[in-house]
Motif scaffolding. Sequence first.
Motif, short mmCIF file in Angstrom:
data_model
loop_
_atom_site.label_atom_id
_atom_site.label_comp_id
_atom_site.label_asym_id
_atom_site.label_seq_id
_atom_site.Cartn_x
_atom_site.Cartn_y
_atom_site.Cartn_z
N TYR A 57 0.82 -1.21 0.00
CA TYR A 57 0.00 0.00 0.00
C TYR A 57 0.85 1.26 0.00
O TYR A 57 0.49 2.26 -0.62
N SER A 61 0.65 3.91 -3.13
CA SER A 61 0.35 5.33 -2.94
C SER A 61 1.47 6.20 -3.50
O SER A 61 1.21 7.23 -4.13
N MET A 77 -6.19 4.55 -5.03
CA MET A 77 -6.19 3.92 -3.71
C MET A 77 -7.58 3.44 -3.31
O MET A 77 -7.71 2.49 -2.53
#
Length: 440
Positions: A57, A61, A77
């Motif tokens: 993650y 991002s 996202m």
Amino acid sequence: MTSTTKTETTTRTAEDGTTADRTAGAPAPSRPAYRDLNVLRWLGAFTASTLGDSVYYLALSWAAVRGGSPAQAGLVMAVSAVPRALLMLGGGVLADRFGPRRVVIVSDAVRALVVLGLAAVLMAASPGLWVLAAVALVFGVVDALFLPAVGALPPRIAAHDQLARVQGMRGLAYRVGLVLGAPLGGLAVALGGSAAAFGVAGLLFVLSLPLLLTLRIRPLPADDATAQEGAGPLRDLADGLRYLRRHRVLGPLMIVIALSDLGFVGPFNVGLAVLSDTRGWGASGIGWILAGFGAGAAVASLLITVRGHIPRAGAVKAWTLTLGAGSIAALAYVPQLPAAVAVAVLVGLLGGLSGSLCGSLVQTHCDPAYLGRVTSVSSFFSLGVAPLTFPLTGAAIGLWGPGPVYVVSAAICALGGVYSLSVPALRRAELPRTPPRDRS
């Protein structure tokens, strides 16, 4: 070396919440879960997978921000949340139908292939945001399968009286993944960019596979294992929801989980950013508050891991949820950052204890044949419905400021605690007692 027995008497929870004894043909571990090599293999796999999630993650991002505008990055996202919410209940059906270990192995294998493939693509070219969005979409689908299966796996690897400890160990592993995942991902990005970070995430998913493949799985008793034969997926789902609705403990517990998540996620996601900005604490203030919360939650998980049995678990869960709600409200009115961190530690301790007890009660009161579907319902509220409150929370804070919004959110959490106390079967719910040999 301690001895094991060839048969084990466990307790099966019927649809009306009553219990009946049954004899299972799997050996019963004679040691606490934290000394059981089979459980430790599962814990290692779960920790590696959680670390992989955190690194993934962060890499996603970073790559999205570098490849587009902030709005486009936010869209990338958010893509994974859609299939996760839509498919979560179906993931529970698959976990119960095909076995949770098989679903978890396939999920981590798909994660590894997709993320390592993306790392290779990023090393060779600079793809558009649509590639990142496609990967996020696949991850949302995989999460919808992975999360219910993870929740259904503990009764297949540990004895009934050790499930509370396993839940505490899972909470500790999750906190380790969050604490170490971000710095590991940041280091990988600094050394080799997003491609390196995705590569690290993929290798962590790969690391979980041999550990999962060596797990010893306890078969379900014949009455549970054959309960769904001949039924289709929709019938399986309907049967699971019917089981949940009729259960005197699990049905009300799902309402408590939904209320606590609805009241908690807004203040500790959107709310913290606004609160730190208005108080002048900056981005570092958010980090310190989250660190305090994580420390408190880790202590709660450690407590359950060591003790294994919390007397009057249903009542303790209700009171810690209610008191934790008061701490959430207090957080909006603390002017100094050190005091806010101390309050966050209290929120983490009380919220972590109530959350761990909720998970332990689900594990110990649910018939293992239905656990995938029951876990999917609780995950649907936590990861599907609760995040939808983020825009509402942000808009409300813009209109009335953080104080009233935190108070209303805390009241929703407290309502879950009060409701839990008002349902006798839930208030009196107990965890299985640990045999004396586990305490020595």
